[in-house]
Write an enzyme that holds these catalytic residues in place. Structure first.
Site, short mmCIF file in Angstrom:
data_model
loop_
_atom_site.label_atom_id
_atom_site.label_comp_id
_atom_site.label_asym_id
_atom_site.label_seq_id
_atom_site.Cartn_x
_atom_site.Cartn_y
_atom_site.Cartn_z
N HIS A 99 3.89 -9.21 0.23
CA HIS A 99 3.74 -7.84 0.74
C HIS A 99 2.31 -7.62 1.17
CE1 HIS A 99 3.19 -7.80 -3.64
NE2 HIS A 99 2.28 -6.87 -3.43
N HIS A 101 -0.54 -4.65 1.54
CA HIS A 101 -0.93 -3.27 1.20
C HIS A 101 -1.62 -2.62 2.39
CE1 HIS A 101 -0.51 -3.46 -3.29
NE2 HIS A 101 -0.65 -4.76 -3.08
P1 AMP Z 1 0.57 -6.44 -6.06
O1 AMP Z 1 -0.27 -6.14 -7.27
O2 AMP Z 1 -0.24 -6.84 -4.86
O3 AMP Z 1 1.67 -7.41 -6.38
O4 AMP Z 1 1.21 -5.05 -5.63
C1 AMP Z 1 2.40 -4.57 -6.13
C2 AMP Z 1 2.47 -3.12 -5.73
O5 AMP Z 1 3.82 -2.72 -5.74
C3 AMP Z 1 1.70 -2.16 -6.64
O6 AMP Z 1 0.78 -1.41 -5.87
C4 AMP Z 1 2.80 -1.28 -7.23
O7 AMP Z 1 2.38 0.06 -7.40
C5 AMP Z 1 3.89 -1.40 -6.20
N1 AMP Z 1 5.25 -1.25 -6.68
C6 AMP Z 1 5.84 -1.89 -7.72
N2 AMP Z 1 7.14 -1.54 -7.81
C7 AMP Z 1 7.38 -0.67 -6.80
C8 AMP Z 1 8.53 0.05 -6.35
N3 AMP Z 1 9.70 -0.05 -7.00
N4 AMP Z 1 8.41 0.85 -5.27
C9 AMP Z 1 7.22 0.96 -4.63
N5 AMP Z 1 6.10 0.31 -4.99
C10 AMP Z 1 6.17 -0.49 -6.06
#
Ligand code: AMP
Ligand code: ZN
Length: 136
Positions: A99, A101
């Site tokens: 993903h 950001h």
């Molecule tokens: P990372 O630390 O780069 O893996 O980012 C994961 C991101 O996903 C974090 O910013 C979380 O807040 C976000 N996240 C986790 N679960 C969900 C969800 N169900 N819906 C939206 N965002 C999520």
């Protein structure tokens, strides 16, 4: 990946706050936003990280990041924008579905990204250049 939450969100099996969707991607609002408008680009296909993602999908993700950054900047009135993409636990990755950001930035916001600059020695520079070139 039947147990991957981002596969389920990207493919619409779990509802999400969707800003954009096409055949290959869904862009959703992050549930734990770093700033107002913090969003995530999710490919609909499962790739754990930058090492697994196909080159075409990686290229398309960056083109979409540009499109979203432009639209979100106009919509939200932010004054800057970070594009962040984490790979591996040591780099802060917590969800192992690739993903990107999208983090709108505002003057005096509370977002903390960064590092303490070190010093690039001549020895380190030469070693890194030699070793990386061997892998390309
Ligand atoms: P990372 O630390 O780069 O893996 O980012 C994961 C991101 O996903 C974090 O910013 C979380 O807040 C976000 N996240 C986790 N679960 C969900 C969800 N169900 N819906 C939206 N965002 C999520
Ligand atoms: Zn997945």
């Amino acid at each position: 990946m039947s147990d991957c939450i981002f596969c389920k969100i990207a493919n619409g099996e779990i509802p999400s706050a969707t800003l954009y969707e096409d055949e290959k991607f869904r862009v959703i609002l992050d549930l734990g936003p770093a700033s107002k408008g913090h969003a995530l680009i999710l490919p609909k296909a499962h790739y754990a990280d930058i090492y697994e993602i196909e080159e075409d999908a990686a290229a398309s993700a960056m083109v979409l990041a540009k499109k979203m950054a432009s639209a979100m900047t106009k919509a939200l009135g932010c004054s800057g924008f970070n594009i962040v993409q984490n790979n591996g636990t040591s780099a802060g990755q917590t969800v192992f579905h690739f993903h990107v950001h999208l983090i709108p930035r505002y003057d005096n916001d509370q977002v903390r990204l960064g590092w303490t600059p070190g010093k690039l020695t001549d020895e380190m520079r030469d070693e890194i250049i030699t070793e990386v070139k061997k892998q390309l």
